[in-house]
Design a protein around this motif. Sequence first.
Motif, PDB file in Angstrom:
ATOM      1  N   LEU A 141       5.958   7.019   4.743  1.00 38.17           N
ATOM      2  CA  LEU A 141       5.769   7.191   5.662  1.00 38.17           C
ATOM      3  C   LEU A 141       6.451   8.058   6.845  1.00 38.17           C
ATOM      4  CD1 LEU A 141       2.931   5.431   7.144  1.00 38.17           C
ATOM      5  CD2 LEU A 141       4.516   3.744   7.395  1.00 38.17           C
ATOM      6  N   ILE A 142       4.870   9.560   7.198  1.00 33.16           N
ATOM      7  CA  ILE A 142       5.472  10.131   7.784  1.00 33.16           C
ATOM      8  C   ILE A 142       5.062  10.320   9.207  1.00 33.16           C
ATOM      9  CG2 ILE A 142       6.606  12.617   7.737  1.00 33.16           C
ATOM     10  CD1 ILE A 142       5.785  11.727   5.062  1.00 33.16           C
ATOM     11  N   LEU A 143       5.868  10.076  10.069  1.00 37.94           N
ATOM     12  CA  LEU A 143       4.831   9.810  11.163  1.00 37.94           C
ATOM     13  C   LEU A 143       4.862  11.903  12.631  1.00 37.94           C
ATOM     14  CD1 LEU A 143       6.057   7.178  13.784  1.00 37.94           C
ATOM     15  CD2 LEU A 143       3.738   7.372  11.866  1.00 37.94           C
TER      16      LEU A 143
ATOM     17  N   ALA B  83       0.648  -0.918   0.212  1.00 41.38           N
ATOM     18  CA  ALA B  83       0.089  -0.116  -0.543  1.00 41.38           C
ATOM     19  C   ALA B  83       0.637   1.332   0.110  1.00 41.38           C
ATOM     20  CB  ALA B  83      -1.378   0.091   1.043  1.00 41.38           C
ATOM     21  N   LEU B  84       2.180   1.549   1.041  1.00 37.38           N
ATOM     22  CA  LEU B  84       3.096   2.669   0.523  1.00 37.38           C
ATOM     23  C   LEU B  84       3.660   2.832  -0.522  1.00 37.38           C
ATOM     24  CD1 LEU B  84       3.968   4.321   2.785  1.00 37.38           C
ATOM     25  CD2 LEU B  84       6.027   2.767   3.442  1.00 37.38           C
TER      26      LEU B  84
ATOM     27  N   PRO C 106      10.908   4.463  -0.593  1.00 31.13           N
ATOM     28  CA  PRO C 106      10.188   5.086   0.677  1.00 31.13           C
ATOM     29  C   PRO C 106      11.221   4.545   2.178  1.00 31.13           C
ATOM     30  CG  PRO C 106      10.033   2.460   0.229  1.00 31.13           C
ATOM     31  CD  PRO C 106      10.575   3.296  -1.298  1.00 31.13           C
ATOM     32  N   ARG C 107      10.675   6.061   2.956  1.00 30.65           N
ATOM     33  CA  ARG C 107      11.075   5.297   4.218  1.00 30.65           C
ATOM     34  C   ARG C 107      10.614   5.891   4.721  1.00 30.65           C
ATOM     35  NH1 ARG C 107      15.674  10.205   3.152  1.00 30.65           N
ATOM     36  NH2 ARG C 107      17.714   8.488   2.357  1.00 30.65           N
TER      37      ARG C 107
ATOM     38  N   GLY D 139       5.150  12.248   0.965  1.00 35.91           N
ATOM     39  CA  GLY D 139       4.069  11.061   1.541  1.00 35.91           C
ATOM     40  C   GLY D 139       3.166  11.130   2.182  1.00 35.91           C
ATOM     41  N   ILE D 140       3.039   9.045   2.876  1.00 33.77           N
ATOM     42  CA  ILE D 140       1.663   9.740   3.721  1.00 33.77           C
ATOM     43  C   ILE D 140       2.047   9.797   5.508  1.00 33.77           C
ATOM     44  CG2 ILE D 140       2.285   6.828   3.726  1.00 33.77           C
ATOM     45  CD1 ILE D 140      -1.362   6.859   3.554  1.00 33.77           C
ATOM     46  N   SER D 141       0.836  10.901   5.348  1.00 31.33           N
ATOM     47  CA  SER D 141       1.529  11.064   7.371  1.00 31.33           C
ATOM     48  C   SER D 141       0.712  10.281   8.074  1.00 31.33           C
ATOM     49  CB  SER D 141       1.491  12.941   6.996  1.00 31.33           C
ATOM     50  OG  SER D 141      -0.243  13.283   6.216  1.00 31.33           O
ATOM     51  N   VAL D 142       1.100   9.781   9.263  1.00 31.76           N
ATOM     52  CA  VAL D 142      -0.221   9.445  10.334  1.00 31.76           C
ATOM     53  C   VAL D 142      -0.163  10.236  11.502  1.00 31.76           C
ATOM     54  CG1 VAL D 142      -0.392   7.435  11.238  1.00 31.76           C
ATOM     55  CG2 VAL D 142       0.245   7.460   8.968  1.00 31.76           C
TER      56      VAL D 142
END
Length: 196
Positions: A25-27, A19-20, A93-94, A116-119
Amino acid sequence: MSDPVLTVAESLKDRARAALGSRNLILVGLMGAGKSSVGRIVAHQLGIPFVDSDAEIEKVSRMSITELFAAYGEEEFRALETRVMKRLLKNGPRVVSTGGGAFINDRTRKHIKKGGISVWLKADLDVLWERVCKRDTRPLLKTENPKQTLENLMNARYPIYELADLTVLSRDVRKELMAEEVLQAVIDARTESAAR
Ligand SMILES: Nc1ncnc2c1ncn2[C@@H]1O[C@H](COP(=O)(O)OP(=O)(O)O)[C@@H](O)[C@H]1O
Ligand SMILES: O=C(O)C1=C[C@@H](OP(=O)(O)O)[C@@H](O)[C@H](O)C1
Ligand SMILES: [Mg+2]
């Protein structure tokens, strides 16, 4: 025979990794939310590189976060944070764990949104306080009443953290479980967008 529990965990990782794709993927979230510690586990589970923006800032400046704030002030720290984040997000990706103020800065947030995708790891005040009160590495909390300062930051920042792509509730459960919930959120978001 394969262990059914292991198989479920493996498939969670594989599905999240798929999916990524090549995105980061950023926290994001407040101090004590678990971005640094959970992020490291998420990266390990996904089998992709991990980087913590504060650690990277300390590496390039050869100073601790506390020293940077003391020597140059918050504004300069934010400028450096923006530059470092922009560089870290170039390739994916990281898993990138940010410092709590990164997503609040407009310029840094734009890089995060693009990269990217932020969580958002969202936690309540008591959970955060119990975690941050044990260490004195956070210059913004060196005040007369650090718990009140943390609450003020919550009030100011939570409407902005809401702008993250996904939210996961951070609480005192095993960090591995928190990491799995992050993976599940990435999968769910992908499934929902495919269904639209
Ligand atoms: N799920 C959790 N349960 C218990 N303690 C946690 C959990 N997540 C993080 N912590 C602890 O809280 C503290 C702050 O975590 P950290 O990852 O540094 O947060 P952040 O990077 O968001 O400031 C650390 O001591 C960490 O071990
Ligand atoms: O909230 C903030 O503005 C900050 C959070 C810290 O990182 P953590 O969120 O990892 O503690 C660190 O970047 C710096 O002390 C400033
Ligand atoms: Mg951190």
